[in-house]
Design a protein around this motif. Structure first.
Motif, PDB file in Angstrom:
ATOM      1  N   GLY A  40       1.174  -1.605   0.441  1.00 35.00           N
ATOM      2  CA  GLY A  40      -0.210  -0.267   0.198  1.00 35.00           C
ATOM      3  C   GLY A  40       0.649   1.336   0.411  1.00 35.00           C
ATOM      4  O   GLY A  40       0.249   2.259   0.229  1.00 35.00           O
ATOM      5  N   GLY A  41       1.989   1.600  -0.002  1.00 35.52           N
ATOM      6  CA  GLY A  41       3.083   2.401  -0.300  1.00 35.52           C
ATOM      7  C   GLY A  41       3.950   2.384  -1.262  1.00 35.52           C
ATOM      8  O   GLY A  41       3.960   2.334  -2.602  1.00 35.52           O
ATOM      9  N   GLY A  42       5.072   2.068  -1.318  1.00 40.00           N
ATOM     10  CA  GLY A  42       6.130   1.917  -2.083  1.00 40.00           C
ATOM     11  C   GLY A  42       6.445   1.109  -2.974  1.00 40.00           C
ATOM     12  O   GLY A  42       7.138   1.204  -3.721  1.00 40.00           O
ATOM     13  N   GLY A  43       6.228   0.075  -3.080  1.00 36.62           N
ATOM     14  CA  GLY A  43       5.776  -0.984  -4.121  1.00 36.62           C
ATOM     15  C   GLY A  43       7.829  -1.500  -3.908  1.00 36.62           C
ATOM     16  O   GLY A  43       7.640  -1.890  -2.506  1.00 36.62           O
ATOM     17  N   ASN A  44       8.154  -1.908  -4.634  1.00 38.52           N
ATOM     18  CA  ASN A  44       9.134  -2.660  -4.899  1.00 38.52           C
ATOM     19  C   ASN A  44      10.344  -1.202  -4.432  1.00 38.52           C
ATOM     20  O   ASN A  44      10.021  -0.439  -5.255  1.00 38.52           O
ATOM     21  N   THR A  45      10.661  -1.200  -3.217  1.00 36.89           N
ATOM     22  CA  THR A  45      11.384  -0.125  -2.419  1.00 36.89           C
ATOM     23  C   THR A  45      13.252  -0.798  -2.535  1.00 36.89           C
ATOM     24  O   THR A  45      13.587  -2.051  -2.012  1.00 36.89           O
ATOM     25  N   ILE A  46      13.650   0.104  -2.705  1.00 37.56           N
ATOM     26  CA  ILE A  46      15.332  -0.285  -2.263  1.00 37.56           C
ATOM     27  C   ILE A  46      15.847   0.674  -0.899  1.00 37.56           C
ATOM     28  O   ILE A  46      15.309   2.251  -1.235  1.00 37.56           O
ATOM     29  N   TYR A  47      16.451  -0.033  -0.383  1.00 39.43           N
ATOM     30  CA  TYR A  47      17.383   1.201   1.213  1.00 39.43           C
ATOM     31  C   TYR A  47      19.141   1.647   0.188  1.00 39.43           C
ATOM     32  O   TYR A  47      19.252   0.480   0.727  1.00 39.43           O
ATOM     33  N   GLY A  89       3.068  -0.424  -5.882  1.00 39.20           N
ATOM     34  CA  GLY A  89       2.853   0.381  -4.630  1.00 39.20           C
ATOM     35  C   GLY A  89       1.515   0.517  -4.644  1.00 39.20           C
ATOM     36  O   GLY A  89       0.288   0.435  -5.933  1.00 39.20           O
ATOM     37  N   ASN A  90       1.213   2.233  -4.337  1.00 41.58           N
ATOM     38  CA  ASN A  90      -0.200   2.924  -4.583  1.00 41.58           C
ATOM     39  C   ASN A  90       0.417   4.093  -5.852  1.00 41.58           C
ATOM     40  O   ASN A  90       0.156   4.925  -5.697  1.00 41.58           O
ATOM     41  N   ALA A  91       1.252   3.603  -6.456  1.00 41.62           N
ATOM     42  CA  ALA A  91       1.955   3.966  -7.528  1.00 41.62           C
ATOM     43  C   ALA A  91      -0.150   4.489  -8.474  1.00 41.62           C
ATOM     44  O   ALA A  91      -0.257   3.084  -8.273  1.00 41.62           O
ATOM     45  N   SER A  92       0.595   5.837  -9.254  1.00 39.17           N
ATOM     46  CA  SER A  92      -1.131   4.815 -10.535  1.00 39.17           C
ATOM     47  C   SER A  92      -0.048   4.745 -11.705  1.00 39.17           C
ATOM     48  O   SER A  92       0.431   5.005 -12.024  1.00 39.17           O
ATOM     49  N   PRO A  93      -0.474   3.833 -12.263  1.00 36.54           N
ATOM     50  CA  PRO A  93      -0.568   3.211 -13.660  1.00 36.54           C
ATOM     51  C   PRO A  93      -0.061   3.816 -14.628  1.00 36.54           C
ATOM     52  O   PRO A  93       0.274   4.563 -15.525  1.00 36.54           O
ATOM     53  N   ASP A  94      -1.141   5.382 -15.156  1.00 40.51           N
ATOM     54  CA  ASP A  94      -1.262   6.201 -15.557  1.00 40.51           C
ATOM     55  C   ASP A  94       0.271   7.422 -15.235  1.00 40.51           C
ATOM     56  O   ASP A  94       0.034   8.376 -15.916  1.00 40.51           O
ATOM     57  N   GLY A  95       0.756   7.527 -14.460  1.00 45.48           N
ATOM     58  CA  GLY A  95       2.160   7.655 -14.166  1.00 45.48           C
ATOM     59  C   GLY A  95       3.500   7.407 -13.561  1.00 45.48           C
ATOM     60  O   GLY A  95       3.463   7.491 -11.993  1.00 45.48           O
ATOM     61  N   PRO A  96       3.356   6.572 -14.489  1.00 45.97           N
ATOM     62  CA  PRO A  96       4.588   5.480 -14.314  1.00 45.97           C
ATOM     63  C   PRO A  96       6.388   6.306 -13.218  1.00 45.97           C
ATOM     64  O   PRO A  96       6.690   7.885 -13.900  1.00 45.97           O
ATOM     65  N   HIS A  97       7.209   6.673 -12.111  1.00 42.40           N
ATOM     66  CA  HIS A  97       7.569   7.582 -11.378  1.00 42.40           C
ATOM     67  C   HIS A  97       8.656   6.923 -10.906  1.00 42.40           C
ATOM     68  O   HIS A  97       8.966   6.007 -10.228  1.00 42.40           O
ATOM     69  N   LEU A  98       9.489   7.191 -10.282  1.00 35.94           N
ATOM     70  CA  LEU A  98      10.669   7.188  -9.105  1.00 35.94           C
ATOM     71  C   LEU A  98      10.170   7.751  -8.657  1.00 35.94           C
ATOM     72  O   LEU A  98      10.184   9.180  -8.375  1.00 35.94           O
ATOM     73  N   HIS A  99      10.329   7.282  -6.507  1.00 37.74           N
ATOM     74  CA  HIS A  99      10.200   7.710  -5.991  1.00 37.74           C
ATOM     75  C   HIS A  99      11.378   7.858  -5.446  1.00 37.74           C
ATOM     76  O   HIS A  99      11.508   7.037  -4.706  1.00 37.74           O
TER      77      HIS A  99
END
Length: 211
Positions: free
Chosen positions: A122-129, A170-180
């Motif tokens: 429900g947040g960042g989906g696939n994430t890397i720290y 995660g909670n990003a829209s498929p209409d606006g792919p991006h890197l958070h």
């Protein structure tokens, strides 16, 4: 020495008295900008030992020596979304969204160690720290379509190394792919999910924050 399939020139770096003062006082993360490759494609680097490593050559360097973490994205394409409201105004963004086509290579902004690979549905989906070598900074990459094959916790990465691909997990829209993309200042003993957010926009774009 690494053997690089293709080569390119170093991107121009924006500087000002403000930035020089900030870096010299240790207020901002810094990196050596002299070894960064500029515009091009993804190349393959063969270390003396180990598997080949994908390095993106379409790299632009911000004034702090950090690479813009999406291949081919330029400083004038960035937008300061650090203080924008999210979740209906319940929280502040604490990051910038770098809009890019689905599948565009996401690259390491600077050297470090992969501290955590984490999926947040429900947040960042696939994430890397990624933690900086001095342990003082954490760089957070979210909404990735997928990770670079072989990427693992504890792995050291170099600036410009491909970490994954732009997506909308995660909670990003498929209409606006991006890197958070977020940067956190870490106090001694703080975990990967802690830290104090700072605005990545001035470091990458060479412009003051509007916030």
């Amino acid at each position: 020495m690494f053997r690089v399939v293709t080569t390119a020139i170093v991107s121009a770096i924006l500087t000002s008295a403000f930035w020089i003062f900030a870096y010299n006082t240790g207020a901002l993360p810094t990196a050596d900008a002299r070894k960064v490759k500029s515009a091009g494609d993804v190349a393959v680097v063969q270390p003396p030992s180990g598997a080949p490593v994908a390095i993106a050559e379409g790299v632009e360097v911000g004034p702090a020596g950090l690479a813009i973490p999406v291949e081919g994205i330029k400083a004038d394409q960035l937008t300061d979304t650090f203080t924008q409201a999210r979740a209906g105004g319940a929280r502040v963004h604490d990051a910038i969204d770098i809009m890019a086509d689905e599948g565009k290579p996401v690259i390491a902004a600077t050297d470090g160690t992969v501290e955590k690979l984490f999926f947040s549905n429900g947040g960042g989906g696939n994430t890397i720290y990624v933690r900086s070598p001095d342990q003082n900074w954490t760089y957070y990459y979210a909404h990735l379509q997928a990770y670079q094959p072989g990427l693992a916790e504890g792995q050291r990465v170099k600036r410009g190394q491909v970490l994954g691909w732009v997506g909308h997990t995660g909670n990003a829209s498929p209409d606006g792919p991006h890197l958070h993309f977020a940067i956190n200042k870490m106090a001694p003993g703080e975990k990967w999910y802690q830290g104090t957010p700072i605005n990545p926009y001035p470091l990458l774009a060479g412009k003051r924050s509007k916030g």
